[in-house]
Design an enzyme around this catalytic site. Sequence first.
Site, mmCIF file in Angstrom:
data_model
loop_
_atom_site.group_PDB
_atom_site.id
_atom_site.type_symbol
_atom_site.label_atom_id
_atom_site.label_comp_id
_atom_site.label_asym_id
_atom_site.label_seq_id
_atom_site.Cartn_x
_atom_site.Cartn_y
_atom_site.Cartn_z
ATOM 1 N N GLU A 85 0.823 -1.222 0.000
ATOM 2 C CA GLU A 85 0.000 0.000 0.000
ATOM 3 C C GLU A 85 0.853 1.267 0.000
ATOM 4 O O GLU A 85 1.714 1.434 0.876
ATOM 5 C CB GLU A 85 -0.916 -0.027 1.241
ATOM 6 C CG GLU A 85 -1.972 1.052 1.222
ATOM 7 C CD GLU A 85 -2.918 0.975 2.429
ATOM 8 O OE1 GLU A 85 -3.007 -0.079 3.080
ATOM 9 O OE2 GLU A 85 -3.561 2.006 2.706
ATOM 10 N N LYS A 263 -6.886 -0.825 11.780
ATOM 11 C CA LYS A 263 -6.303 -1.282 10.494
ATOM 12 C C LYS A 263 -5.082 -0.424 10.180
ATOM 13 O O LYS A 263 -4.052 -0.913 9.715
ATOM 14 C CB LYS A 263 -7.361 -1.180 9.377
ATOM 15 C CG LYS A 263 -6.936 -1.820 8.066
ATOM 16 C CD LYS A 263 -6.177 -0.871 7.150
ATOM 17 C CE LYS A 263 -5.791 -1.548 5.853
ATOM 18 N NZ LYS A 263 -4.935 -0.706 5.003
ATOM 19 N N ASP A 279 4.690 -14.455 11.702
ATOM 20 C CA ASP A 279 3.349 -14.915 11.328
ATOM 21 C C ASP A 279 2.352 -13.752 11.422
ATOM 22 O O ASP A 279 1.929 -13.367 12.522
ATOM 23 C CB ASP A 279 2.972 -16.059 12.280
ATOM 24 C CG ASP A 279 1.669 -16.734 11.927
ATOM 25 O OD1 ASP A 279 0.792 -16.076 11.337
ATOM 26 O OD2 ASP A 279 1.517 -17.920 12.255
ATOM 27 N N HIS A 377 -1.968 9.823 -0.494
ATOM 28 C CA HIS A 377 -2.202 8.524 -1.113
ATOM 29 C C HIS A 377 -2.157 8.605 -2.625
ATOM 30 O O HIS A 377 -1.628 7.740 -3.298
ATOM 31 C CB HIS A 377 -3.614 8.098 -0.702
ATOM 32 C CG HIS A 377 -3.691 6.714 -0.182
ATOM 33 N ND1 HIS A 377 -3.135 6.345 1.002
ATOM 34 C CD2 HIS A 377 -4.276 5.602 -0.686
ATOM 35 C CE1 HIS A 377 -3.381 5.082 1.214
ATOM 36 N NE2 HIS A 377 -4.074 4.595 0.198
HETATM 37 P P1 NAD Z 1 10.359 -23.041 16.081
HETATM 38 O O1 NAD Z 1 9.771 -24.263 16.664
HETATM 39 O O2 NAD Z 1 10.760 -23.074 14.639
HETATM 40 O O3 NAD Z 1 11.635 -22.555 16.898
HETATM 41 C C1 NAD Z 1 11.695 -22.450 18.262
HETATM 42 C C2 NAD Z 1 12.834 -23.317 18.777
HETATM 43 O O4 NAD Z 1 14.067 -22.628 18.630
HETATM 44 C C3 NAD Z 1 12.682 -23.593 20.257
HETATM 45 O O5 NAD Z 1 12.082 -24.836 20.425
HETATM 46 C C4 NAD Z 1 14.103 -23.568 20.819
HETATM 47 O O6 NAD Z 1 14.572 -24.839 21.123
HETATM 48 C C5 NAD Z 1 14.934 -23.005 19.664
HETATM 49 N N1 NAD Z 1 15.702 -21.813 20.097
HETATM 50 C C6 NAD Z 1 17.026 -21.589 19.881
HETATM 51 N N2 NAD Z 1 17.404 -20.410 20.402
HETATM 52 C C7 NAD Z 1 16.332 -19.878 20.981
HETATM 53 C C8 NAD Z 1 16.082 -18.650 21.678
HETATM 54 N N3 NAD Z 1 17.039 -17.747 21.890
HETATM 55 N N4 NAD Z 1 14.828 -18.397 22.092
HETATM 56 C C9 NAD Z 1 13.837 -19.273 21.877
HETATM 57 N N5 NAD Z 1 13.995 -20.445 21.227
HETATM 58 C C10 NAD Z 1 15.241 -20.754 20.784
HETATM 59 O O7 NAD Z 1 9.418 -21.766 16.187
HETATM 60 P P2 NAD Z 1 8.218 -21.306 17.110
HETATM 61 O O8 NAD Z 1 8.506 -19.869 17.409
HETATM 62 O O9 NAD Z 1 7.919 -22.195 18.238
HETATM 63 O O10 NAD Z 1 6.970 -21.385 16.131
HETATM 64 C C11 NAD Z 1 6.694 -20.368 15.209
HETATM 65 C C12 NAD Z 1 6.011 -20.942 14.011
HETATM 66 O O11 NAD Z 1 4.822 -21.640 14.391
HETATM 67 C C13 NAD Z 1 5.573 -19.881 13.046
HETATM 68 O O12 NAD Z 1 6.070 -20.199 11.762
HETATM 69 C C14 NAD Z 1 4.039 -19.970 13.067
HETATM 70 O O13 NAD Z 1 3.500 -19.625 11.812
HETATM 71 C C15 NAD Z 1 3.803 -21.390 13.407
HETATM 72 N N6 NAD Z 1 2.516 -21.763 14.024
HETATM 73 C C16 NAD Z 1 1.630 -20.832 14.478
HETATM 74 C C17 NAD Z 1 0.430 -21.220 15.054
HETATM 75 C C18 NAD Z 1 -0.492 -20.162 15.605
HETATM 76 O O14 NAD Z 1 -0.087 -19.014 15.695
HETATM 77 N N7 NAD Z 1 -1.725 -20.493 15.984
HETATM 78 C C19 NAD Z 1 0.131 -22.574 15.177
HETATM 79 C C20 NAD Z 1 1.072 -23.502 14.710
HETATM 80 C C21 NAD Z 1 2.265 -23.101 14.132
#
Ligand code: NAD
Length: 426
Positions: A85, A263, A279, A377
Amino acid sequence: MPKEINSAISGFYKLPIEERVNIIAKIIDLNEEDKKLLRNFGYFSPSQLDTLIENVVGSYQLPMGIACNFKINDKDYLIPMVIEEPSVVAAASNAAKFARKHGGFHSEKIKSVMISQIQITNLKDISTAKEKLLEHKDEIIRMANEQDPFLNELGGGAFDFEIRELTTRRGEMLILHLLVDVLDAMGANVVNTMAEAVSPYLEELCGGKIYLRIVSNLATHRIAKCKAVFDKDLLGGAEVVEGIMNAYEFALADPYRATTHNKGIMNGIIALTLATGNDTRAIEAGAHAYASLSGQYSPLTNYQVDSEGNLVGEIELPLALGIIGGMTKIHPMARLALKILNVSSANELSQVAAALGLAQNVGALRALASEGIQKGHMTLHSRNIAKLAGVPEELIEKVAKKLVDDKKVRVDYAKELIKGMMRNKE
Ligand code: NAD
C-alpha cells in the site's frame, strides 16, 4: 466466457515444481511469459520454496521499504516494512519525526510468555480435577520442559499454569493455560509440542478427555506498550491536534471507526511482521481479539494532550514476534530485514513494532484530521492507475502528475491522456 476447469489434481503435492507449473500452464492455457514469471524464484532456491509450503508453483514478491527517523528507548532504528500500500512507509517516517523532537518512543520491556491451551472435557467432578492438577503442578511443568531442553538451558520454558472453567453447550470444560517463556521465538510450535506431551498425563490425573492442545494467539502475557509525545507544531498546529482528539473519541465510541483506526495501526505492524518472516495472521488475530476484550471493539491506541498542546500517544497490544524459529532464519530477505533492524531479542523486536504501530496511527490520524488521506495517497496511487491504464514506462510520471493535478485519478482518464499524448506525437 471463462474456461471451465477441473481443479481435482491427484498427487499434485508429490510433483517437482517444474511439473506442477506445466500442469497449471496446461489447464489455464498460460503463455510463455506467464510460465517464465512462475519460474522466476527470485532470491529463493526451488528447494527452499518447496519446503516452506505445499504445492508450490512460484514465488511472490512485494516491495520492502525502510521507515526512517525512529528513536526507540534512545536507540535509532531503520525499520524494514513489506507492504503493497502506498503512503504507509512515508506516514510512519513522518510521524516518527514528530516524536523524535520529544525524545522518540518509550517502549516497555516485554517477557515472551505464551499461553498453550489444553481443553479438558467429560469431567465427572470439576473441583476434584482442579485440585489434582494443582497438586501435580511441578510434575506437569517438568514434563512440559522435557520437550525443549535447549529452551530450558537458555533460561526459558514452562513455568506455571492457570485453570479456567468454561460453561459451554456441550457441558463444563476445564481449560488449562500452560504458561511458557519462549524467549526469542514466536513460540507456537514450542508450546504446542509441550501441550501435546503433557495431555495424556492430565487425562490420567483428571479422568476426563482432552481434545484441543494448541497455542492461544490472544497472548495476554506478552503485551507490548509504547508511549511518545508528538510535537504540536510539526503535526500542523493546535487545530490538527484537536482533529486527532476528535478522531480518537470517534473510534472509542464507534466500532466501525475503531476497525479502520486499528487497520491503520496494523499497516505498520504487519509490514514489519512480514519483513521479519513472522506470522502475520497470529499478530492480526491477537490484536483484534485484544481490542475486543472489554466487550466493545476499541482502538488499540489512546491519546491525550499535554500542558503544551502536544499530542501524547500510547499503544497497547499483544505482540508475539520472534527473531528465531518459524521462517525468520530461513527466508533470506527476513534474515536481512532483521540485520537492518539490528535487534538482538524478540523483546526488542516487539518494542520496535509497538512504536511503529503508534507512529502509523498518528501518521494516518494527522492526514485525516488535516488535508485528508487521499492527497498523500493519490501521488503514489496515481502511478499505479497510470500503469493499469497501460501508460508506457517513460510517461508514467507525467501522466500520474496530471491525474493528481486534475483530481481525476481514474483509469479512463489516464487512457484519454495517453491517447492525446500519442496523437500529439504523430
Ligand atoms: P520453532 O519451533 O521453529 O523454533 C523455536 C525453537 O528454537 C525452540 O524450540 C528452541 O529450542 C529453539 N531456540 C534456539 N534459540 C532460541 C532462543 N534464543 N529463544 C527461543 N527459542 C530458541 O518456532 P516457534 O517460534 O515455536 O513457532 C513459530 C512458528 O509456528 C511460526 O512459523 C508460526 O507460523 C507457526 N505456528 C503458528 C500457530 C499459531 O499461531 N496459531 C500454530 C502452529 C504453528
